[in-house]
Design a protein around this motif. Structure first.
Motif, mmCIF file in Angstrom:
data_model
loop_
_atom_site.group_PDB
_atom_site.id
_atom_site.type_symbol
_atom_site.label_atom_id
_atom_site.label_comp_id
_atom_site.label_asym_id
_atom_site.label_seq_id
_atom_site.Cartn_x
_atom_site.Cartn_y
_atom_site.Cartn_z
ATOM 1 N N THR A 395 0.819 -1.220 0.000
ATOM 2 C CA THR A 395 0.000 0.000 0.000
ATOM 3 C C THR A 395 0.849 1.265 0.000
ATOM 4 O O THR A 395 0.318 2.362 0.068
ATOM 5 N N SER A 420 -1.597 5.238 3.783
ATOM 6 C CA SER A 420 -1.240 4.619 2.510
ATOM 7 C C SER A 420 -1.113 5.702 1.444
ATOM 8 O O SER A 420 -2.070 6.437 1.189
ATOM 9 N N LYS A 422 -0.872 5.136 -1.650
ATOM 10 C CA LYS A 422 -1.774 4.744 -2.747
ATOM 11 C C LYS A 422 -3.189 5.250 -2.499
ATOM 12 O O LYS A 422 -3.859 5.730 -3.414
ATOM 13 N N GLU A 423 -3.655 5.152 -1.264
ATOM 14 C CA GLU A 423 -5.001 5.632 -0.941
ATOM 15 C C GLU A 423 -5.068 7.154 -1.045
ATOM 16 O O GLU A 423 -6.067 7.706 -1.519
ATOM 17 N N TRP A 427 -7.481 9.316 -3.648
ATOM 18 C CA TRP A 427 -8.302 10.479 -3.259
ATOM 19 C C TRP A 427 -7.940 11.698 -4.110
ATOM 20 O O TRP A 427 -8.822 12.437 -4.560
#
Length: 590
Positions: A395, A420, A422-423, A427
């Motif tokens: 992640t 993360s 990646k998160e 967003w």
């Protein structure tokens, strides 16, 4: 791990100063035909004008700035307050450091230039080099003279006029008497007037102290200063910023809340994209992040934004277990801070630094603590944050490290959770996509500056080139890193109505791909406007763009050139011209 050896002085160099940039090679004779010495010297004079630190425009601006400081020092009631608020002692030190730096590279600049030229004999070349050195020495001497004047004024003791102490005593007595009478009058009036009540019959307490952060944080400053605005008014509640409450990831911190801009997150993610795709070659890498901060006096906590990354220069060293940002990054940080403060009228600072631990996990080493301590603000050390990313985890885990109120730094043991990257990037992509969709669906001309507004004619495929505030700032900042040629891609959206197309320009990037935005144009700079020169600069991307923005630092004019059927328009009636100063004024108003 070896960390950031040359950055010990960056904290000292993070204040307002004039443009710094590396000298670039000039003409292209490539030591071919022999040239006349006077011609080479004249070409060198022109080339020097494209190097911002040595240009006449930069020298004049720096001289004017110093003259203004000297004038204020002579006339300011509280000299010490002015010196402190404008960090003038640090400014003089920074200016002197940069002066020494450019004295040191003057010979290198001449050598690089002479590699492109060939003179008749060794004597001619020696004489030519002496003349070139004299040109640079004159410019450096002009700067040094201005600096010495400011330094002398700073160290000149203030002469205090002789005082008539009897007169002063009489005046003080009169003022005291008036103050006592006013106090008695005010007390009697307050006793006579009832306290205000609200609709429920309860007494209304006076509202003192700083406002709550969610309703806008107010930072009070001395009215005698002209510092930029210390505010996050446009950030709080803004959907372009990811809001993080620090209490969610650590137990105790001097920072209460962070606001991270979507474009900043995207840039950090893209910075590590190659390492994620090729883990076998992953190396430590990092950047600086500029933003703003405010201090809540009541809670004694900071609110911090992360908005603009600054990448290292080509002197940085990155290896598997080594991270050395090099020395050029300090000049990049300085220039971007200077431009951000000037163009936005906000007080930007270094608010974060980011680096990776590929495959090593998220932690804050002793070397990292040393860097964090070196980079902190001299008077408000606790707002500085740090991000550590392990790009080789599934992640792309990241941790945020901050100062506690006792000025110790949180360790990995103090963290409640990791985030993360990646998160965050997902967003950011969604946020940028929503913004682009809103730009297409709810397009408002008032939010953009149309660079073709004064063109004599408009082409249907390029009816308008509309710049937002961010890209104007991006263009100004990019000029510190490159003196001429292709600078970057302009990203945004094309908006069509009644078969006429307007292009919204929102970001400038070295990358061709930017999340949720299209390539709509490109940005080129050169000392002189020349269609053949521009054609050569954009030959690799002419089929991808609808316009070219060309800026000449010599004239200070930004020219917008439509691209029709894959070719630069040669009809000047379709061109738009705006001075960069007008764009800056518009940006400040925004």
């Amino acid at each position: 791990m070896k960390k950031l050896n040359t950055l010990a002085t960056i904290a000292f160099l993070l204040f307002f100063m004039e443009t710094e940039v590396e000298a670039a090679p000039s003409k292209k004779n490539f030591r071919g035909a022999r040239e006349d010495a006077s011609t080479v010297v004249e070409e060198f004079r022109k080339h020097v004008e494209t190097v911002p630190y040595f240009s006449d425009t930069a020298l004049t601006a720096a001289g004017n700035q110093i003259e203004e400081h000297i004038k204020c020092l002579k006339n300011w009631n509280d000299r010490e307050a002015y010196v402190e608020e404008h960090h003038l002692k640090e400014y003089v030190g920074t200016y002197r450091d940069s002066l020494q730096y450019y004295k040191g590279i003057a010979t290198v600049l001449i050598d690089n230039f002479m590699k492109q030229h060939r003179l008749g004999n060794a004597d001619e070349e020696t004489e030519c080099r002496k003349t070139m050195q004299g040109i640079l020495d004159d410019k450096l001497g002009t700067r040094e003279t201005s600096l010495n004047l400011l330094d002398r004024e700073l160290n000149t003791p203030v002469e205090k006029p002789l005082a008539d102490w009897k007169l002063i005593g009489a005046i003080a007595g009169a003022v005291l008497l008036v103050g006592l009478l006013f106090a008695v009058f005010r007390r009697n009036r307050n006793q006579a007037a009832p306290a205000p009540v609200n609709a429920k019959g309860n007494y209304n307490a006076p509202q003192n102290g700083p406002q709550n952060a969610d309703s806008g944080i107010v930072v009070r400053r001395k009215t005698a200063t002209i510092l930029k605005k210390q505010s996050l008014e446009d950030v709080i509640g803004n959907p372009d910023y990811l809001q993080i409450d620090v209490a969610d990831f650590c137990y105790e911190s001097a920072v209460r809340r962070m606001y991270i801009k979507n474009t900043c997150i995207a840039d950090i993610y893209n910075m590590y994209a190659n390492d994620a795709d090729h883990p076998e070659n992953a190396k430590e890498y990092g950047c600086m992040v500029l933003g703003r901060w405010v201090y809540d006096n009541e809670s004694q906590e900071y609110y911090v934004s992360l908005e603009q990354i600054v990448l290292p220069g080509d002197d940085a060293v990155f290896a598997e277990y080594e991270l050395n940002f090099g020395g050029k990054i300090k000049l990049r940080v300085l220039e971007q801070l200077r431009r951000l403060r000037r163009e936005t009228n906000f007080q930007y600072d270094l608010t974060c630094w980011v680096h990776s631990h590929p495959g090593l996990g998220v932690f804050f080493s002793n070397s990292d603590v040393s860097v964090q301590t070196q980079l902190k603000h001299p008077t408000h050390p606790n707002f500085l944050t740090a991000i550590v990313v392990d790009v080789l985890t599934p992640t792309q885990e990241l941790g945020i490290f901050t100062f506690r109120r006792d000025q110790n730094i949180n360790s990995s043991n103090d963290l409640k959770r990791l985030y993360s990257l990646k998160e965050w990037y997902a967003w950011a992509v969604q946020s940028l996509g929503n913004r682009a969709q809103e730009a297409n669906e709810e397009f408002n001309h008032a939010d953009f500056f149309d660079t073709l507004a004064e063109a004599k004619k408009r082409h249907d495929l390029c009816k308008g080139v509309l710049l937002n505030r961010d890209i104007i700032i991006d263009m100004c900042m990019s000029m510190s890193a490159q003196s001429s040629g292709f600078v970057g891609y302009v990203h945004g959206r094309s908006y069509q109505k009644d078969s006429k197309v307007e292009h919204l320009a929102e970001r400038l990037s070295n990358n061709e791909a930017v999340a949720k935005l299209d390539v709509v144009g490109c940005f080129v700079t050169d000392a002189h406007f020349s269609i053949p020169t521009i054609r050569k600069a954009v030959e690799g991307c002419i089929d991808k763009v609808s316009f070219v923005l060309f800026y000449s630092p010599t004239t200070g004019i930004l020219t917008t050139i439509p691209v029709v059927d894959g070719e630069l328009s040669t009809d000047e009636t379709y061109y738009g011209e705006q001075t960069l100063e007008n764009l800056k004024i518009w940006t400040r108003k925004k």
